[in-house]
Structure formats: structure tokens, C-alpha cells
Design an enzyme around this catalytic site. Structure first.
Site, short mmCIF file in Angstrom:
data_model
loop_
_atom_site.label_atom_id
_atom_site.label_comp_id
_atom_site.label_asym_id
_atom_site.label_seq_id
_atom_site.Cartn_x
_atom_site.Cartn_y
_atom_site.Cartn_z
N HIS A 19 -16.66 -0.53 74.06
CA HIS A 19 -15.77 -0.05 75.45
C HIS A 19 -14.97 -1.59 75.12
CE1 HIS A 19 -17.76 3.78 76.95
NE2 HIS A 19 -16.70 3.62 76.03
N LYS A 43 -20.44 16.74 83.26
CA LYS A 43 -21.69 16.30 82.05
C LYS A 43 -22.52 15.52 83.17
CE LYS A 43 -18.13 14.15 79.23
NZ LYS A 43 -17.43 12.59 79.00
N ARG A 92 -10.57 6.59 68.71
CA ARG A 92 -10.86 5.83 67.57
C ARG A 92 -11.03 6.74 65.84
NH1 ARG A 92 -16.68 7.25 70.81
NH2 ARG A 92 -14.96 8.52 71.24
N SER A 130 -20.46 6.60 72.98
CA SER A 130 -22.01 6.60 74.37
C SER A 130 -22.85 7.66 73.67
CB SER A 130 -21.40 6.82 75.18
OG SER A 130 -20.66 5.89 76.21
#
Ligand code: PNS
Length: 159
Positions: A19, A43, A92, A130
Site C-alpha cells: 500500500h 467484512k 497485483r 492484508s
């Protein structure tokens, strides 16, 4: 000259070095990059919004060109509120693409004047998420180099 404002949204639960790498790249594209943490996410987060804001502020400091805020509701509405014309997302692996494409196109449909830009972090962070960071922390693995030291310490304390 008009100030170019970018929004860098996410859960940041917790912030990783990936990040931070994206944030530093985004800062080259805009005069101000607002880091935006989603509130009321479905979440269940490990860190509260206040904890996440605190952790990020501790690292980026009180720099007015990198404010850290939380938001609820539509991302594009928050982008308009802060005057952002760019939404920055890190990309990514190919597996990120489908989800990111859907969000970018939905946001564009909602507000065509806001552009989503995708940035690639350094290769060494291309597998860092994460979610995996939390898993490794829970199982006692070494996180050095993957998250800032202050985040690592908080993960150890929390888990
Ligand atoms: O780090 P994350 O969890 O992938 O970030 C997701 C985030 C916060 C960018 C996304 O969930 C979001 O923008 N939520 C706000 C709700 C919204 O605007 N939804 C409609 C457009 S997709």
C-alpha cells in the site's frame, strides 16, 4: 493552476508496504492523495477504522498533501466531496483484475468524469495482501519487510 486530487481507497486492514509503495507512486500523479478507508464494510475487520486511520497517520504524518479519512456510501460521492478526479488502485496479479475492472467500470458509469488509474507496486510486494499478512501474523510467521514496523507490532499485540 487547479490542484489535482487523487483518492486512494481501500480497507487497509492493515496497511502493508505494498500500500505504501502505491501511495508514493500516486503522490507523483497528484498534488494531494486522500487515503480513504471504507467504514461499515461487510467484512469483519481486525482493526477498527480509528485504529487503521491512526496507524496510517503515524506513518504518513500530518502532511496536508496526504490526508487520511474514512468514508461510507459510494466511493464516487466521497471522491466528489474531496474534489478528487482520480481513483487510484493497486493491481497485483491477474486475479485482481476482474474485481478491479468491475469496480472501475461501475464507478465510471456512476461518475464518468472520475478516472480510475491502476498502479503496480514493486515486484517484491506483488504477493503481499492484508489478508495474507493477518494469516501469517496469526500463525507466528515473520512479517519483517512486508508491513511497517509499527503495524507489525500492532499485529503481534492484537493476535
Ligand atoms: O481494499 P478493498 O477492500 O479492496 O477496497 C474496496 C473499496 C473500499 C475500494 C470498495 O469496496 C468501495 O469502493 N466501496 C464503496 C462502495 C461503492 O462505491 N460501491 C459501488 C462501486 S463498486
Amino acid at each position: 493552476m487547479t490542484e489535482r486530487v487523487a483518492l486512494y481507497p481501500g480497507s487497509f486492514d492493515p496497511l502493508t508496504n505494498g500500500h505504501l509503495d502505491i501511495l508514493s507512486r500516486a503522490r507523483r500523479l497528484a498534488d494531494r492523495v486522500v487515503v480513504a478507508i471504507l467504514e461499515n464494510d461487510e467484512k469483519t475487520p481486525l482493526f477498527s477504522v480509528a485504529e487503521r486511520i491512526g496507524m496510517i497517520r503515524e506513518i504518513v504524518g500530518d502532511d496536508p498533501s496526504t490526508p487520511v479519512r474514512s468514508f461510507s456510501g459510494l466511493l464516487v460521492d466521497f471522491a466528489k466531496d474531496v474534489g478528487a478526479t482520480l481513483i487510484v488502485r493497486g493491481l497485483r496479479a491477474v486475479s485482481d483484475y476482474e474485481y478491479e475492472l468491475q469496480m472501475a467500470l461501475m464507478n465510471r458509469r456512476l461518475t464518468p468524469s472520475i478516472e480510475t488509474v491502476f498502479l503496480m507496486a514493486k515486484e517484491e510486494y506483488s504477493y503481499v495482501s492484508s489478508r495474507l499478512v493477518k494469516e501469517v501474523a496469526k500463525l507466528g510467521g515473520d512479517l519483517s519487510g512486508l508491513v511497517p514496523e509499527s503495524v507489525r507490532q500492532r499485529l503481534v499485540t492484537k493476535l
